[in-house]
Design an enzyme around this catalytic site. Sequence first.
Site, PDB file in Angstrom:
ATOM      1  CG  ASP A 450      -2.230   0.727   0.990  1.00  0.00           C
ATOM      2  OD1 ASP A 450      -2.317   1.517   0.024  1.00  0.00           O
ATOM      3  OD2 ASP A 450      -3.162   0.535   1.787  1.00  0.00           O
ATOM      4  CG  ASP A 518      -9.324   2.196  -0.003  1.00  0.00           C
ATOM      5  OD1 ASP A 518      -8.754   1.131  -0.307  1.00  0.00           O
ATOM      6  OD2 ASP A 518      -8.746   3.120   0.591  1.00  0.00           O
TER       7      ASP A 518
END
Length: 696
Positions: A450, A518
């Site tokens: 990430d 997301d």
Amino acid sequence: MSAILVDEASRTWLLSTPGTSYALRLDGDDVPRHLHWGRPLTLAGAVALPVPPPPFVASFDGAFDGDAELPAEGGAMFGLASLQVRFAGGAGGVEWSFVDHAVDDGSLELRFKDRTYPLWITLRYRVYEDSDVLERWVTLRSDVPVSVRRNDSANFALPRLSGYRVSHAVGFWSGENQLRRTALPVGETVFTSRRGITSHQANPWVMIDSGAATEDTGEVWSAALAWSGSWRITMQHSASGRASVSGGFGHEGVSWRLEPGEEWTTPVFAGLYAPDGFGGTSRRWHAYVRAHVLPHPEELRPVLYNSWEATGFAVTEDNQRSLAAVAASLGVEAFVVDDGWFGGRRGDAAGLGDWYPSPVPFPRGLRPLVDEVHRLGMRFGLWVEPEMVNPDSDLYRAHPDWVLHMPGRRRTELRNQLVLNFARPDVAAWAHTWLDRLVADHAIDFLKWDMNRAFTEPGWPGHGDPDRLWIDHVRNVYAVLDSLRRDHPGLRIEACSGGGGRTDLGILARTDQVWTSDNTDPADRLAIQHGHTQLYPAGTMSAWVTDSPNIFTARGTPLRFRFHVAMAGVLGIGANLLHWSAADRAEATTLIAQYQEIRPTVQLGQQYRLASADGTTTAMQYVHDDSVVVLAYRPTTSWGHGQNPLPLAGLDPESSYRDSRTGAVHAGGALLTRGLPLDLPGGDYASTCVRLIRQP
């Protein structure tokens, strides 16, 4: 079959792919000029093409009209300059002097030297026997210091069209890849990221057509940049009716120094011509990504479970074991522990940078959980964020100089974290060391890498060329990923940047899939996934089934609809399985098994975007060998609209196709014209999955 041919007398080069040709020529001043990009052409036909004369009508006009292969600052060139340099003493620009060329196994190099200064410029081209994509990039070398102010990878000149329309992706966090199509205005139009990452706000590709192309018809020219940092694509549309597209890394205001003897290579800016609309364009890009970008394109991506939405930062060995047991019982193949497993990480304010198992949630370390996941028959994965650090961490207290910062300026915290300067060799070496140890010591099968914030205060105190951090940060991220994959051949990696903020051809050359967004709301995901698959294949698109109501939108949707939307890519689950009812678990088990049956077709097949004539239903269709999969969605239901059959695409009209669930047999010609009858249930958020098998 691809080929690169040259006519020495006219100094013309012709690059041919299975379905297209690209031609260029040197003019009398040795400037490489574009001739043709489109349908196949012979070398004789390319030689017969004239180089367009300069469009001078007054001394205020420029020498060229967007047709230079790499427009360089200098002379009477007032338009876009893809190459801008400055030498000691203040001289700038480039005066081209052709040196030689080389052809080798689908690659062409055109070598030039500046007429006065010891600067060498190599234009590089590559074509493949199985793809219509043309790769282009540039190499610079100098014997003296040179300030490089802009160094795009390529400029693609477009033919004169009646008009120009540009298709591209815009967005924001949790709303990535929103497709836009708009007329290209006269002047310069710039799409860019100045954030140090690819970004949620734009993606580094464009498609250009005359305004008449559809999903199935019309000529489309497109280009995509293989770079995961700041980037810039500039489209120039002159008042005289010509357009071009130039792309490369960096952005305005950033420059760096080319040291004597140093060779500087840009990322690939790849181009594609397609005569069969946006759908044909997408399928060609998908095939190229699978054949020439992805590390393991032939592998089927596993169905994974990620614990983030179930436990957040409250990770413990016990709750992860409980979730893993349920996930395995559903047929999940990989179990990924997300944020919260390391250091003092019990929220987003501390712990980033301290990459060891936290003794609070994991008093015995990670290995017992890893062993249990493996015993359950699943791969084990971890979330990591190597490029970030919390000020409240042992790493930052030991190395506050490792972050991007400027003397006399505050260090801006976003999400309570700062960006580590990966351009520093010691930072990159530190990251590789702990990642290598983590993977080896814990038998890690999967990493979710990430990157949760953009660059701020992009300084490098004490370094003589601080702007290089914009480039070298990304290069060192690539180097760490490359090294991990080389040393751990079984390791698979998912790219993530707060969702889809790092989705591009550069990162896909080093990872196996990307976390698309997301936002897991299935209704929102339809648009996000539609934009993603304009360029990137379904096998790169990680998609989760999460709980309802959705945590982003509070929208309630049926489990079947959530699964069917996620099954259009790489299926994952991110829900709290401990709260699912027995009925939910049973339905999920059936749907996962169905996905595993259709997975080869979805992840490896040709994709067609379908829509019903009345606009109520959208669908994704995939064709692979004799298998056809249709995933159809009707988000809302209106009174008076019946469910009409859905016309399919890409089938053999002479063949018959059997529905694997009902046994019904359909004629290929009827499916292409009348359509496939759909068994969509009533109500909103209706969906279905159909698999057809071509009959011998």
